[in-house]
Design an enzyme around this catalytic site. Sequence first.
Site, PDB file in Angstrom:
ATOM      1  CE  LYS A   1      -3.829   2.119   2.597  1.00 48.59           C
ATOM      2  NZ  LYS A   1      -4.705   2.014   3.786  1.00 48.59           N
TER       3      LYS A   1
ATOM      4  CB  SER B   1      -8.441   0.777   5.645  1.00 48.66           C
ATOM      5  OG  SER B   1      -9.130   1.988   5.547  1.00 48.66           O
TER       6      SER B   1
ATOM      7  CB  SER C   1      -8.150   3.852   3.010  1.00 44.96           C
ATOM      8  OG  SER C   1      -7.278   3.178   3.892  1.00 44.96           O
TER       9      SER C   1
END
Length: 490
Positions: free
Chosen positions: A76, A175, A151
């Site tokens: 990420k 997330s 997210s």
Amino acid sequence: MIERSLTHIAAALAAGEISSQELTRTYLDRIARLNPELKAFITVDAEGAMAQAATADAARAAGQGGVLTGVPIAHKDLFCTEGLLTTCGSKMLENFVSPYDATVVSRLKAAGTVILGKTNCDEFAMGSTNESSYFGATRNPWDVSRVPGGSSGGSAAAVAARLAPAVTGTDTGGSIRQPASLCGVTGLKPTYGAVSRWGMIAYASSLDQGGPFAQSAEDCALMLNAFAGFDEKDSTSAQRETEDYLRELRRAPADPARPLAGVRLGVPREYFGEGLAEDVRSAIEAAIVEMEKLGAVRVEVSLPKTELAIPAYYVIAPAEASSNLSRFDGVRYGHRAAQYRDLMEMYCKSRAEGFGREVQRRIMVGTYVLSHGYYDAYYIKALQLRRLIADDFQAALSQCDVLLGPAAPTVAWKLGAMADDPVQMYLADIYTVSVNLAGLPALSVPCGFGEGGMPVGLQMIGNYFDEARMLAIAHRFQQATDWHTRSPAL
Ligand code: GLN
């Protein structure tokens, strides 16, 4: 090969059936074909990945390396990676190249993994749809007119689209679990303190936790083995013995026909009330029935403070964010406005230009709840609720081994559907944020399909540092079902 799980890929590399270079090339080609539409990656490092793959192949040829040597993965874009962009999905960090690796990254590098690139996310991890990314919204690989969740939507979409066998993510209020649910992959949010936050750009420090996305619970355990554990660089890292997260999952059940015999599944009444979509409810119910067939026992439990979790979270998370994000001021870090008259205007313009709307909204809310005169009414109150929520979980977990419920109230929705209504989006975090407030571990595993053929995820919440057992329970479920092996036609 790309349909195979991390566990299988690692075995194929060890057996010499495929080289890391062949594998890495296959993923890079697939990313080149699918990423322009999916936008799962912000940065793709083809050259670096091929070089790392060559190193991994050489190590294996010399008889060195471990289980993950040569396995292509991604991170990420919130984890600092030396020499590669780390943007947090923000214009503020559009050009930021970290001089060091996050602990999660350095440990996975030491394990021999190859970094394909960095995955898309909501700006500074604030959001549930990936639409707040400055680099454009990630699409859900099952239906590109829908969001992947957020997210860590880019990470979940990358695994679902088979652009990487495993990807890291972060979970502050859901997330990892929510996008895992919406994209039909497995995602684990570890106990607070189990994974080092060093080099993971902070959103809300008392809630943030890094974890893996992969096809299965077994794959997640394999990843966690490589990067979890005490880190002296993170003062909130738990000082515990290094764990083997595969240990319980690899243990043969006494009765193979009833591998979940003796497991008590707590089903919180409040997780099945108003607001839960019918298609999600029936997929979750069917999964619980399946686990009962495998020998588990269902226990009705209650988490009476559930409805207080959203208000508490949306005070505490913005409060911490407003403090954490103060460093992005155009001086210490981040974008600097081109023109300004004085220092104050430079700060204001740089932050107004560098941060998107959702981030600005949270900074304002956070600054407000921490300000003199409001602190007691909002922030202190929210901390008190946090304690009550944590107590709720302990009471429920004293009656069962794990809690089961949905990770999200609906399947993935259309892009833009919640764009003008942040409160509606916040409410969709109802089943995930309380877990972060309590600091507990939780995971989401695919358990069926709902409206529009979209995946549904089953959330499992365990007690502190009980990841190995949770992963084993999820593994038994996955051995008996094939939801986790399904992938979208791309
Ligand atoms: N959707 C939640 C938020 O916007 C959770 C985000 C996260 O876990 N990073 O805060």
